[in-house]
Scaffold this motif. Sequence first.
Motif, PDB file in Angstrom:
ATOM      1  N   ALA A  27       0.836  -1.206   0.000  1.00  0.00           N
ATOM      2  CA  ALA A  27       0.000   0.000   0.000  1.00  0.00           C
ATOM      3  C   ALA A  27       0.868   1.253   0.000  1.00  0.00           C
ATOM      4  O   ALA A  27       0.569   2.225  -0.712  1.00  0.00           O
ATOM      5  CB  ALA A  27      -0.943  -0.004   1.197  1.00  0.00           C
ATOM      6  N   TRP A  30       2.177   1.776  -3.477  1.00  0.00           N
ATOM      7  CA  TRP A  30       1.127   2.262  -4.382  1.00  0.00           C
ATOM      8  C   TRP A  30       0.868   3.754  -4.204  1.00  0.00           C
ATOM      9  O   TRP A  30       0.344   4.402  -5.103  1.00  0.00           O
ATOM     10  CB  TRP A  30      -0.161   1.492  -4.152  1.00  0.00           C
ATOM     11  CG  TRP A  30      -0.180   0.115  -4.741  1.00  0.00           C
ATOM     12  CD1 TRP A  30       0.707  -0.414  -5.644  1.00  0.00           C
ATOM     13  CD2 TRP A  30      -1.135  -0.902  -4.490  1.00  0.00           C
ATOM     14  NE1 TRP A  30       0.353  -1.697  -5.967  1.00  0.00           N
ATOM     15  CE2 TRP A  30      -0.780  -2.026  -5.264  1.00  0.00           C
ATOM     16  CE3 TRP A  30      -2.261  -0.983  -3.684  1.00  0.00           C
ATOM     17  CZ2 TRP A  30      -1.513  -3.202  -5.262  1.00  0.00           C
ATOM     18  CZ3 TRP A  30      -2.997  -2.158  -3.678  1.00  0.00           C
ATOM     19  CH2 TRP A  30      -2.626  -3.254  -4.455  1.00  0.00           C
ATOM     20  N   PRO A  42      -4.583   0.283  -7.900  1.00  0.00           N
ATOM     21  CA  PRO A  42      -6.007   0.293  -7.538  1.00  0.00           C
ATOM     22  C   PRO A  42      -6.372   1.492  -6.675  1.00  0.00           C
ATOM     23  O   PRO A  42      -5.528   2.067  -6.006  1.00  0.00           O
ATOM     24  CB  PRO A  42      -6.189  -1.011  -6.753  1.00  0.00           C
ATOM     25  CG  PRO A  42      -4.843  -1.375  -6.285  1.00  0.00           C
ATOM     26  CD  PRO A  42      -3.862  -0.792  -7.254  1.00  0.00           C
ATOM     27  N   GLU A  43      -7.636   1.851  -6.738  1.00  0.00           N
ATOM     28  CA  GLU A  43      -8.179   2.888  -5.861  1.00  0.00           C
ATOM     29  C   GLU A  43      -9.271   2.267  -5.014  1.00  0.00           C
ATOM     30  O   GLU A  43     -10.138   1.591  -5.575  1.00  0.00           O
ATOM     31  CB  GLU A  43      -8.736   4.056  -6.685  1.00  0.00           C
ATOM     32  CG  GLU A  43      -7.678   4.919  -7.312  1.00  0.00           C
ATOM     33  CD  GLU A  43      -6.754   5.602  -6.305  1.00  0.00           C
ATOM     34  OE1 GLU A  43      -7.157   5.812  -5.144  1.00  0.00           O
ATOM     35  OE2 GLU A  43      -5.625   5.900  -6.679  1.00  0.00           O
ATOM     36  N   ALA A  45      -5.824   2.987  -2.834  1.00  0.00           N
ATOM     37  CA  ALA A  45      -4.523   2.320  -2.707  1.00  0.00           C
ATOM     38  C   ALA A  45      -4.213   2.149  -1.225  1.00  0.00           C
ATOM     39  O   ALA A  45      -3.277   2.734  -0.694  1.00  0.00           O
ATOM     40  CB  ALA A  45      -3.446   3.132  -3.411  1.00  0.00           C
ATOM     41  N   ASP A  46      -5.037   1.338  -0.578  1.00  0.00           N
ATOM     42  CA  ASP A  46      -4.901   1.173   0.869  1.00  0.00           C
ATOM     43  C   ASP A  46      -4.528  -0.274   1.207  1.00  0.00           C
ATOM     44  O   ASP A  46      -4.393  -1.121   0.320  1.00  0.00           O
ATOM     45  CB  ASP A  46      -6.186   1.597   1.577  1.00  0.00           C
ATOM     46  CG  ASP A  46      -7.409   0.806   1.127  1.00  0.00           C
ATOM     47  OD1 ASP A  46      -7.260  -0.229   0.427  1.00  0.00           O
ATOM     48  OD2 ASP A  46      -8.530   1.211   1.472  1.00  0.00           O
ATOM     49  N   ALA A  48      -6.275  -2.604   2.646  1.00  0.00           N
ATOM     50  CA  ALA A  48      -7.315  -3.578   2.302  1.00  0.00           C
ATOM     51  C   ALA A  48      -7.202  -3.974   0.825  1.00  0.00           C
ATOM     52  O   ALA A  48      -7.290  -5.155   0.486  1.00  0.00           O
ATOM     53  CB  ALA A  48      -8.698  -3.021   2.613  1.00  0.00           C
ATOM     54  N   SER A  49      -7.001  -2.996  -0.052  1.00  0.00           N
ATOM     55  CA  SER A  49      -6.823  -3.296  -1.479  1.00  0.00           C
ATOM     56  C   SER A  49      -5.555  -4.105  -1.704  1.00  0.00           C
ATOM     57  O   SER A  49      -5.534  -5.033  -2.522  1.00  0.00           O
ATOM     58  CB  SER A  49      -6.759  -2.009  -2.298  1.00  0.00           C
ATOM     59  OG  SER A  49      -7.986  -1.326  -2.242  1.00  0.00           O
ATOM     60  N   ALA A  50      -4.486  -3.750  -0.986  1.00  0.00           N
ATOM     61  CA  ALA A  50      -3.230  -4.482  -1.110  1.00  0.00           C
ATOM     62  C   ALA A  50      -3.401  -5.924  -0.647  1.00  0.00           C
ATOM     63  O   ALA A  50      -2.932  -6.860  -1.313  1.00  0.00           O
ATOM     64  CB  ALA A  50      -2.134  -3.779  -0.321  1.00  0.00           C
ATOM     65  N   SER A  52      -6.127  -7.672  -0.625  1.00  0.00           N
ATOM     66  CA  SER A  52      -6.954  -8.340  -1.622  1.00  0.00           C
ATOM     67  C   SER A  52      -6.117  -8.743  -2.840  1.00  0.00           C
ATOM     68  O   SER A  52      -6.217  -9.869  -3.339  1.00  0.00           O
ATOM     69  CB  SER A  52      -8.109  -7.429  -2.037  1.00  0.00           C
ATOM     70  OG  SER A  52      -8.863  -8.024  -3.059  1.00  0.00           O
ATOM     71  N   TRP A  53      -5.287  -7.807  -3.335  1.00  0.00           N
ATOM     72  CA  TRP A  53      -4.420  -8.094  -4.485  1.00  0.00           C
ATOM     73  C   TRP A  53      -3.478  -9.247  -4.153  1.00  0.00           C
ATOM     74  O   TRP A  53      -3.324 -10.183  -4.952  1.00  0.00           O
ATOM     75  CB  TRP A  53      -3.639  -6.837  -4.877  1.00  0.00           C
ATOM     76  CG  TRP A  53      -2.772  -7.022  -6.081  1.00  0.00           C
ATOM     77  CD1 TRP A  53      -3.145  -6.860  -7.390  1.00  0.00           C
ATOM     78  CD2 TRP A  53      -1.394  -7.409  -6.103  1.00  0.00           C
ATOM     79  NE1 TRP A  53      -2.067  -7.125  -8.211  1.00  0.00           N
ATOM     80  CE2 TRP A  53      -0.985  -7.461  -7.444  1.00  0.00           C
ATOM     81  CE3 TRP A  53      -0.472  -7.713  -5.116  1.00  0.00           C
ATOM     82  CZ2 TRP A  53       0.305  -7.812  -7.829  1.00  0.00           C
ATOM     83  CZ3 TRP A  53       0.832  -8.062  -5.487  1.00  0.00           C
ATOM     84  CH2 TRP A  53       1.200  -8.108  -6.834  1.00  0.00           C
TER      85      TRP A  53
END
Length: 180
Positions: A27, A30, A42-43, A45-46, A48-50, A52-53
């Motif tokens: 994150a 990003w 991704p937006e 770019a936190d 949680a998104s990291a 998930s990726w």
Amino acid sequence: MVLPVPDLAGPGTRLRPWRVTDAPALAAAWRDPVIRDRLSVPEPADEASAASWISQRERAWADGVSIDLAVTDPPSGTVIGEVGLSQLDPVRRAALVGWWIAQDWRGQGRAGEAVRLVVDWALSEGPLEAVMAEIAADNPVSAAVACRAGLRRVDARRHESGEPAGPRMLVFARTRTDAP
């Protein structure tokens, strides 16, 4: 195309599969303006998104879609970047290599070493016959990394957008028969 999980290390880097515990480092990367300028991030770019990726990397690997490895600093284990193979083509036995290094670790030769490690592995132990890198013409640092990793410039063309004003891309490649 299913590839085995490599155990790759050099003097300055170690490559390993991503772990969910790496989400804070990913994150943070990003949010780096240099990385955001060059890569699709991704937006939001936190973390949680990291996370998930990262959780999708094992499936992408198993499905032969991509191979994404965390680049780490051997003494500390700190995640300092990423290197991966994408657009895996089982017919041509080719792939694209891509990478990034976190801001505090740039300029130390870590990217060149990480890219060389994954390309050497892919062309010697892996099933690939060719690895390519597509680099924007206005990115001489990444072009130098590709050269240090043993890739040679083979082409220059417009980005796939097809627009005449699109950015010019430099194509670098290395094949199994090229000397490392």
